[in-house]
Design a protein around this motif. Structure first.
Motif, PDB file in Angstrom:
ATOM      1  N   PHE A 155     -41.871  97.702  48.390  1.00 18.73           N
ATOM      2  CA  PHE A 155     -41.292  99.034  48.244  1.00 18.73           C
ATOM      3  C   PHE A 155     -40.130  99.029  47.259  1.00 18.73           C
ATOM      4  O   PHE A 155     -39.264  98.162  47.284  1.00 18.73           O
ATOM      5  CB  PHE A 155     -40.812  99.583  49.588  1.00 18.73           C
ATOM      6  CG  PHE A 155     -40.309 101.003  49.495  1.00 18.73           C
ATOM      7  CD1 PHE A 155     -41.199 102.059  49.521  1.00 18.73           C
ATOM      8  CD2 PHE A 155     -38.957 101.275  49.331  1.00 18.73           C
ATOM      9  CE1 PHE A 155     -40.760 103.376  49.412  1.00 18.73           C
ATOM     10  CE2 PHE A 155     -38.501 102.579  49.215  1.00 18.73           C
ATOM     11  CZ  PHE A 155     -39.404 103.627  49.258  1.00 18.73           C
ATOM     12  N   ALA A 156     -40.116 100.029  46.385  1.00 15.11           N
ATOM     13  CA  ALA A 156     -39.016 100.225  45.447  1.00 15.11           C
ATOM     14  C   ALA A 156     -38.907 101.712  45.157  1.00 15.11           C
ATOM     15  O   ALA A 156     -39.925 102.405  44.997  1.00 15.11           O
ATOM     16  CB  ALA A 156     -39.258  99.446  44.151  1.00 15.11           C
ATOM     17  N   LEU A 157     -37.683 102.215  45.094  1.00  9.19           N
ATOM     18  CA  LEU A 157     -37.477 103.634  44.830  1.00  9.19           C
ATOM     19  C   LEU A 157     -38.010 104.038  43.464  1.00  9.19           C
ATOM     20  O   LEU A 157     -38.367 105.197  43.237  1.00  9.19           O
ATOM     21  CB  LEU A 157     -35.996 103.964  44.932  1.00  9.19           C
ATOM     22  CG  LEU A 157     -35.395 103.917  46.344  1.00  9.19           C
ATOM     23  CD1 LEU A 157     -33.880 104.083  46.278  1.00  9.19           C
ATOM     24  CD2 LEU A 157     -36.012 104.997  47.222  1.00  9.19           C
ATOM     25  N   THR A 158     -38.102 103.080  42.561  1.00  6.85           N
ATOM     26  CA  THR A 158     -38.608 103.391  41.230  1.00  6.85           C
ATOM     27  C   THR A 158     -40.099 103.745  41.260  1.00  6.85           C
ATOM     28  O   THR A 158     -40.616 104.304  40.286  1.00  6.85           O
ATOM     29  CB  THR A 158     -38.409 102.192  40.289  1.00  6.85           C
ATOM     30  OG1 THR A 158     -38.963 101.012  40.904  1.00  6.85           O
ATOM     31  CG2 THR A 158     -36.932 101.954  40.024  1.00  6.85           C
ATOM     32  N   GLY A 159     -40.778 103.448  42.354  1.00  7.95           N
ATOM     33  CA  GLY A 159     -42.192 103.764  42.467  1.00  7.95           C
ATOM     34  C   GLY A 159     -42.476 105.096  43.124  1.00  7.95           C
ATOM     35  O   GLY A 159     -43.637 105.479  43.299  1.00  7.95           O
ATOM     36  N   VAL A 160     -41.421 105.835  43.496  1.00  4.20           N
ATOM     37  CA  VAL A 160     -41.596 107.129  44.154  1.00  4.20           C
ATOM     38  C   VAL A 160     -42.086 108.159  43.126  1.00  4.20           C
ATOM     39  O   VAL A 160     -41.611 108.203  41.985  1.00  4.20           O
ATOM     40  CB  VAL A 160     -40.276 107.606  44.788  1.00  4.20           C
ATOM     41  CG1 VAL A 160     -40.415 109.016  45.348  1.00  4.20           C
ATOM     42  CG2 VAL A 160     -39.859 106.643  45.890  1.00  4.20           C
ATOM     43  N   HIS A 161     -43.038 108.987  43.544  1.00  4.03           N
ATOM     44  CA  HIS A 161     -43.593 110.009  42.655  1.00  4.03           C
ATOM     45  C   HIS A 161     -42.673 111.228  42.564  1.00  4.03           C
ATOM     46  O   HIS A 161     -41.892 111.508  43.465  1.00  4.03           O
ATOM     47  CB  HIS A 161     -44.968 110.459  43.160  1.00  4.03           C
ATOM     48  CG  HIS A 161     -45.917 109.331  43.388  1.00  4.03           C
ATOM     49  ND1 HIS A 161     -46.294 108.468  42.397  1.00  4.03           N
ATOM     50  CD2 HIS A 161     -46.550 108.909  44.515  1.00  4.03           C
ATOM     51  CE1 HIS A 161     -47.145 107.576  42.887  1.00  4.03           C
ATOM     52  NE2 HIS A 161     -47.299 107.816  44.169  1.00  4.03           N
TER      53      HIS A 161
END
Length: 427
Positions: A155-161
């Motif tokens: 999980f990484a916030l940079t992968g949030v759509h």
């Protein structure tokens, strides 16, 4: 025109013109601070590094950035404005409208914590390992099923759509089913909670006693049988909760009571075994040719060796299960010889209708309309004429996994015992 730029993990750099930022109250007349001031002071005092909130707060971000600057803060926390969660009607989830909360999904829907966390994590996020979908979060790829440890790793916030996420109950059910299967397989893997001790004898699937060859661990065979049974149900995709999976596993591991009303098969494709199925549903699977067909099949199967009832080598645990029966797993599908005998039985039964003497011993009058109609009907006998009664005889159900996998999982002795019990119950 003056402006303030807010750097957001999901949205990137967002520029707000000061002409679009309205004046806001920071301190009320009674001396109490408003949220805009209090939240910033709290963040500075507690040295908050990340501010993570919903996108409805994005409009307040420039106000807060200006308050930080007014307080002399040189380095602002990292802002992350998450996409909103929408219902099936594409409206924002709201407690006022009775939308489900995490707690209600856990308690009322009996969703496991692992599945619920997995589901919530995928609302607006996709891991780098996930298979490509037509849109974020769509599809039911196996790569989407992650443990807590795997979620923490990827999980990484940079992968949030950027786009809002729709809360789909069907996907939650699917994900719950995958986690249930994982938990069962882990529990029944040797060394897991369900593996048990070592032994020289054991029981085969179906609840029929069967000696395990000397030197073969009965506990190992039992655990691999459970793994194989769960894998068989995997292909059928019919269980999403522990209760549903348990109901579907039962007829694969224990002989059904065909004399009980509750054991009669459901007359449709319901998502789980219907424990209150009626006697009329049994009639839906039975037909006038069922008893003679099953009797003929019983004779065919009695002449076959154990190897004819082998599990497919592609199923997890199949090699160990078949080793416990003293033969090898089958290449390709399960029980190829036993299922070939099913088709041969139907053909032989239909061919026998060409003669005036019916296969069940009844002899219609030569040339009679009843006799001719019966022969014409049986010449075109479909395989389902035997398949439906056979499934009921082996499992007490009218729907389920591929019949070949069921036969392979049960094995020769259990299949023969269940056929005899079904013929006796239908007599």
């Amino acid at each position: 025109m003056a402006s303030t730029t807010v750097r957001d993990t999901v949205l990137g750099s967002v520029v707000f013109s000061h002409s679009a930022v309205d004046d806001c109250v920071l301190l009320k007349s009674d001396g109490w601070p408003t949220y805009h001031l209090a939240s910033v002071v709290d963040d500075v005092t507690m040295k908050i590094s990340d501010v993570i909130r919903g996108q409805e707060w994005l409009a307040s971000a420039p106000k807060h950035a200006l308050v930080y600057a007014g307080l002399g803060v040189q380095r602002l926390p990292r802002f992350t404005h998450l996409p909103l969660l929408l219902g099936a009607d594409r409206r924002k989830l709201s407690k006022r409208r009775g939308d489900a909360s995490v707690r209600s999904a856990r308690d009322a829907l009996a969703v496991s914590p692992e599945a619920l966390l997995n589901f919530v994590a995928f609302l607006g996020w996709t891991p780098p390992t996930a298979a490509a979908h037509s849109a974020p979060g769509e599809g039911n790829a196996e790569d989407d099923v992650l443990s807590v440890a795997e979620l923490a790793e990827h999980f990484a916030l940079t992968g949030v759509h950027r786009s809002n996420a729709v809360v789909d109950r069907r996907r939650l059910d699917w994900m719950q089913g995958r986690h249930v299967r994982r938990a069962l397989q882990a529990a029944w893997t040797p060394g897991g909670q369900g593996a048990g001790g070592q032994g020289a004898g054991g029981q085969r699937a179906g609840g029929d006693a069967a000696a395990v060859p000397p030197g073969v661990s009965a506990a190992k065979v039992a655990s691999e049988t459970m793994i194989a049974a769960v894998s068989v149900l995997d292909s059928h995709e019919r269980a999403d909760t522990p209760l549903e999976l348990g109901a579907l596993l039962q007829p694969l591991l224990f002989a059904p009571d065909l004399t009980a009303v509750a054991a009669m098969p459901a007359a449709g494709g319901s998502a789980a075994v219907n424990a209150l199925a009626t006697a009329e549903a049994r009639v839906a699977a039975w037909n006038e040719d069922a008893a003679p067909l099953l009797q003929l099949l019983l004779a065919e199967w009695e002449a076959l060796p154990e190897a004819a009832f082998s599990l497919s080598a592609a199923l997890p645990g199949a090699a160990e299960v078949m080793a416990g029966r003293g033969c090898a797993a089958a290449e390709g599908g399960s029980a190829p010889q036993a299922m070939a005998a099913v088709k041969a039985t139907v053909k032989a039964f239909a061919k026998a209708a060409a003669s005036d003497a019916a296969p069940d011993g009844q002899v219609p009058a030569a040339g009679s309309s009843a006799g001719e109609a019966r022969k014409a009907k049986r010449k075109k006998l479909p395989a389902s004429r035997l398949m439906l009664p056979l499934r009921w005889a082996l499992t007490g159900q009218s729907v389920g996994p591929a019949l070949g996998d069921v036969v392979g999982l049960l094995g020769r002795e259990a299949c023969l015992a269940r056929l005899r019990a079904a013929l006796q119950a239908a007599a």
